[in-house]
Design a protein around this motif. Structure first.
Motif, PDB file in Angstrom:
ATOM      1  N   GLN A   1     -36.136  96.338  15.438  1.00 56.87           N
ATOM      2  CA  GLN A   1     -35.217  95.263  15.069  1.00 56.87           C
ATOM      3  C   GLN A   1     -35.806  93.900  15.403  1.00 56.87           C
ATOM      4  O   GLN A   1     -35.692  92.954  14.626  1.00 56.87           O
ATOM      5  N   ALA A   2     -36.446  93.813  16.551  1.00 52.59           N
ATOM      6  CA  ALA A   2     -37.059  92.544  16.938  1.00 52.59           C
ATOM      7  C   ALA A   2     -38.181  92.176  15.959  1.00 52.59           C
ATOM      8  O   ALA A   2     -38.297  91.017  15.535  1.00 52.59           O
ATOM      9  N   PHE A   3     -38.998  93.153  15.562  1.00 52.37           N
ATOM     10  CA  PHE A   3     -40.073  92.904  14.610  1.00 52.37           C
ATOM     11  C   PHE A   3     -39.521  92.489  13.250  1.00 52.37           C
ATOM     12  O   PHE A   3     -40.032  91.557  12.622  1.00 52.37           O
ATOM     13  N   THR A   4     -38.478  93.165  12.796  1.00 50.62           N
ATOM     14  CA  THR A   4     -37.854  92.816  11.513  1.00 50.62           C
ATOM     15  C   THR A   4     -37.316  91.396  11.555  1.00 50.62           C
ATOM     16  O   THR A   4     -37.505  90.611  10.614  1.00 50.62           O
ATOM     17  N   THR A   5     -36.632  91.042  12.637  1.00 50.76           N
ATOM     18  CA  THR A   5     -36.097  89.682  12.780  1.00 50.76           C
ATOM     19  C   THR A   5     -37.221  88.662  12.778  1.00 50.76           C
ATOM     20  O   THR A   5     -37.131  87.622  12.111  1.00 50.76           O
ATOM     21  N   TYR A   6     -38.295  88.943  13.495  1.00 55.86           N
ATOM     22  CA  TYR A   6     -39.437  88.039  13.536  1.00 55.86           C
ATOM     23  C   TYR A   6     -40.028  87.850  12.135  1.00 55.86           C
ATOM     24  O   TYR A   6     -40.333  86.736  11.719  1.00 55.86           O
ATOM     25  N   MET A   7     -40.210  88.925  11.387  1.00 53.60           N
ATOM     26  CA  MET A   7     -40.792  88.842  10.053  1.00 53.60           C
ATOM     27  C   MET A   7     -39.897  88.050   9.111  1.00 53.60           C
ATOM     28  O   MET A   7     -40.379  87.246   8.310  1.00 53.60           O
ATOM     29  N   VAL A   8     -38.591  88.250   9.188  1.00 52.49           N
ATOM     30  CA  VAL A   8     -37.662  87.519   8.315  1.00 52.49           C
ATOM     31  C   VAL A   8     -37.751  86.025   8.611  1.00 52.49           C
ATOM     32  O   VAL A   8     -37.846  85.201   7.698  1.00 52.49           O
ATOM     33  N   PHE A   9     -37.736  85.644   9.874  1.00 48.47           N
ATOM     34  CA  PHE A   9     -37.796  84.223  10.218  1.00 48.47           C
ATOM     35  C   PHE A   9     -39.167  83.619   9.907  1.00 48.47           C
ATOM     36  O   PHE A   9     -39.262  82.470   9.514  1.00 48.47           O
ATOM     37  N   SER A  10     -40.243  84.389  10.074  1.00 48.07           N
ATOM     38  CA  SER A  10     -41.563  83.843   9.760  1.00 48.07           C
ATOM     39  C   SER A  10     -41.752  83.685   8.250  1.00 48.07           C
ATOM     40  O   SER A  10     -42.429  82.771   7.809  1.00 48.07           O
ATOM     41  N   GLN A  11     -41.137  84.524   7.448  1.00 51.06           N
ATOM     42  CA  GLN A  11     -41.246  84.418   5.997  1.00 51.06           C
ATOM     43  C   GLN A  11     -40.280  83.381   5.432  1.00 51.06           C
ATOM     44  O   GLN A  11     -40.445  82.951   4.297  1.00 51.06           O
ATOM     45  N   LYS A  12     -39.307  82.965   6.206  1.00 50.42           N
ATOM     46  CA  LYS A  12     -38.327  81.984   5.733  1.00 50.42           C
ATOM     47  C   LYS A  12     -39.026  80.672   5.382  1.00 50.42           C
ATOM     48  O   LYS A  12     -38.720  80.055   4.367  1.00 50.42           O
ATOM     49  N   GLU A  13     -39.986  80.252   6.193  1.00 52.23           N
ATOM     50  CA  GLU A  13     -40.725  79.019   5.916  1.00 52.23           C
ATOM     51  C   GLU A  13     -41.532  79.150   4.627  1.00 52.23           C
ATOM     52  O   GLU A  13     -41.551  78.248   3.804  1.00 52.23           O
ATOM     53  N   ARG A  14     -42.159  80.289   4.450  1.00 53.53           N
ATOM     54  CA  ARG A  14     -42.931  80.515   3.228  1.00 53.53           C
ATOM     55  C   ARG A  14     -42.021  80.540   2.008  1.00 53.53           C
ATOM     56  O   ARG A  14     -42.380  80.037   0.947  1.00 53.53           O
ATOM     57  N   LEU A  15     -40.855  81.140   2.133  1.00 52.67           N
ATOM     58  CA  LEU A  15     -39.907  81.165   1.021  1.00 52.67           C
ATOM     59  C   LEU A  15     -39.445  79.755   0.675  1.00 52.67           C
ATOM     60  O   LEU A  15     -39.288  79.417  -0.496  1.00 52.67           O
ATOM     61  N   THR A  16     -39.239  78.920   1.681  1.00 53.38           N
ATOM     62  CA  THR A  16     -38.831  77.547   1.437  1.00 53.38           C
ATOM     63  C   THR A  16     -39.933  76.794   0.698  1.00 53.38           C
ATOM     64  O   THR A  16     -39.662  76.070  -0.268  1.00 53.38           O
ATOM     65  N   VAL A  17     -41.173  76.975   1.123  1.00 50.53           N
ATOM     66  CA  VAL A  17     -42.306  76.323   0.454  1.00 50.53           C
ATOM     67  C   VAL A  17     -42.426  76.829  -0.978  1.00 50.53           C
ATOM     68  O   VAL A  17     -42.622  76.050  -1.915  1.00 50.53           O
ATOM     69  N   LEU A  18     -42.282  78.113  -1.170  1.00 48.16           N
ATOM     70  CA  LEU A  18     -42.367  78.701  -2.500  1.00 48.16           C
ATOM     71  C   LEU A  18     -41.258  78.173  -3.398  1.00 48.16           C
ATOM     72  O   LEU A  18     -41.481  77.884  -4.575  1.00 48.16           O
ATOM     73  N   GLU A  19     -40.074  78.015  -2.859  1.00 45.17           N
ATOM     74  CA  GLU A  19     -38.950  77.484  -3.624  1.00 45.17           C
ATOM     75  C   GLU A  19     -39.226  76.040  -4.041  1.00 45.17           C
ATOM     76  O   GLU A  19     -38.969  75.648  -5.177  1.00 45.17           O
ATOM     77  N   ARG A  20     -39.784  75.226  -3.123  1.00 45.52           N
ATOM     78  CA  ARG A  20     -40.119  73.840  -3.456  1.00 45.52           C
ATOM     79  C   ARG A  20     -41.174  73.779  -4.552  1.00 45.52           C
ATOM     80  O   ARG A  20     -41.094  72.986  -5.482  1.00 45.52           O
ATOM     81  N   HIS A  21     -42.189  74.653  -4.475  1.00 40.81           N
ATOM     82  CA  HIS A  21     -43.227  74.688  -5.503  1.00 40.81           C
ATOM     83  C   HIS A  21     -42.635  75.099  -6.853  1.00 40.81           C
ATOM     84  O   HIS A  21     -43.015  74.562  -7.895  1.00 40.81           O
ATOM     85  N   SER A  22     -41.725  76.038  -6.835  1.00 37.62           N
ATOM     86  CA  SER A  22     -41.090  76.497  -8.065  1.00 37.62           C
ATOM     87  C   SER A  22     -40.298  75.372  -8.716  1.00 37.62           C
ATOM     88  O   SER A  22     -40.381  75.161  -9.930  1.00 37.62           O
ATOM     89  N   VAL A  23     -39.558  74.623  -7.913  1.00 43.79           N
ATOM     90  CA  VAL A  23     -38.790  73.497  -8.440  1.00 43.79           C
ATOM     91  C   VAL A  23     -39.730  72.452  -9.020  1.00 43.79           C
ATOM     92  O   VAL A  23     -39.493  71.896 -10.096  1.00 43.79           O
ATOM     93  N   ARG A  24     -40.846  72.186  -8.335  1.00 43.66           N
ATOM     94  CA  ARG A  24     -41.816  71.196  -8.807  1.00 43.66           C
ATOM     95  C   ARG A  24     -42.446  71.635 -10.130  1.00 43.66           C
ATOM     96  O   ARG A  24     -42.621  70.827 -11.044  1.00 43.66           O
ATOM     97  N   LEU A  25     -42.784  72.922 -10.249  1.00 43.90           N
ATOM     98  CA  LEU A  25     -43.357  73.424 -11.493  1.00 43.90           C
ATOM     99  C   LEU A  25     -42.363  73.334 -12.641  1.00 43.90           C
ATOM    100  O   LEU A  25     -42.731  73.009 -13.771  1.00 43.90           O
ATOM    101  N   GLU A  26     -41.092  73.624 -12.385  1.00 46.28           N
ATOM    102  CA  GLU A  26     -40.072  73.493 -13.422  1.00 46.28           C
ATOM    103  C   GLU A  26     -39.965  72.047 -13.874  1.00 46.28           C
ATOM    104  O   GLU A  26     -39.853  71.761 -15.066  1.00 46.28           O
ATOM    105  N   GLU A  27     -40.020  71.130 -12.926  1.00 46.65           N
ATOM    106  CA  GLU A  27     -39.949  69.705 -13.237  1.00 46.65           C
ATOM    107  C   GLU A  27     -41.136  69.278 -14.095  1.00 46.65           C
ATOM    108  O   GLU A  27     -40.974  68.569 -15.096  1.00 46.65           O
TER     109      GLU A  27
END
Length: 172
Positions: A38-64
């Motif tokens: 559970q601790a590892f899963t929580t760590y992975m989710v929070f560490s990937q959250k930053e990458r997901l945010t960056v990916l979302e920003r890039h996606s919005v920029r590409l759409e623009e």
């Protein structure tokens, strides 16, 4: 053995306490593995959250950028309509092949190069006017600033000739 030493009390060797200890150890190990998982899963989710945010920003920029590209895109002019292509191919097969020399390339003058945008000009959005020989016309105008001036055939500005509106070049 003497009676004074006393009899040693030994537990019956049925194996019950060993089984209980193994069960407790096994359950403790499983609980530890679950907690670590559970601790590892929580760590992975929070560490990937930053990458997901960056990916979302890039996606919005590409759409623009995609929207801008479609708005600014100019239609492509086709040389021939596609419906005439089979007709063109029939003519090409039956026509005799004639080899001809390419037309001689004429060199462009400085005025023609500047007017075509092949040579950088100091004024933005300014295109010089050329005569039929490719020389600079006597009067040059910059439409953006509504300024005109007189030049010689090489494009050199004549001193004190810049005015608002049309210039009187060669007229006194």
């Amino acid at each position: 053995m003497s009676d004074q030493e006393g009899p040693l009390l030994r537990a019956p060797t049925t194996g019950g306490s060993n089984k209980r200890a193994l069960k407790v150890a096994g359950l403790t190990f499983l609980a530890g593995v679950l907690i670590v998982g559970q601790a590892f899963t929580t760590y992975m989710v929070f560490s990937q959250k930053e990458r997901l945010t960056v990916l979302e920003r890039h996606s919005v920029r590409l759409e623009e950028l995609g929207r801008r590209a479609t708005v600014m895109r100019t239609p492509v002019k086709m040389a021939r309509p596609m419906s005439s292509l089979p007709l063109f191919m029939d003519i090409a097969e039956t026509a005799p092949k004639v080899t001809s020399a390419p037309p001689p390339k004429t060199e462009m003058t400085q005025c023609q190069l500047q007017a075509a945008g092949l040579v950088q000009v100091q004024l933005p959005s300014y295109k010089p006017s050329c005569d039929k020989n490719g020389d600079f016309e006597a009067q040059q105008c910059w439409e953006t600033a509504n300024k005109c001036w007189c030049v010689d055939k090489t494009g050199t500005m004549l001193q004190d000739s810049m005015v608002d509106g049309p210039a009187k070049c060669g007229q006194e």
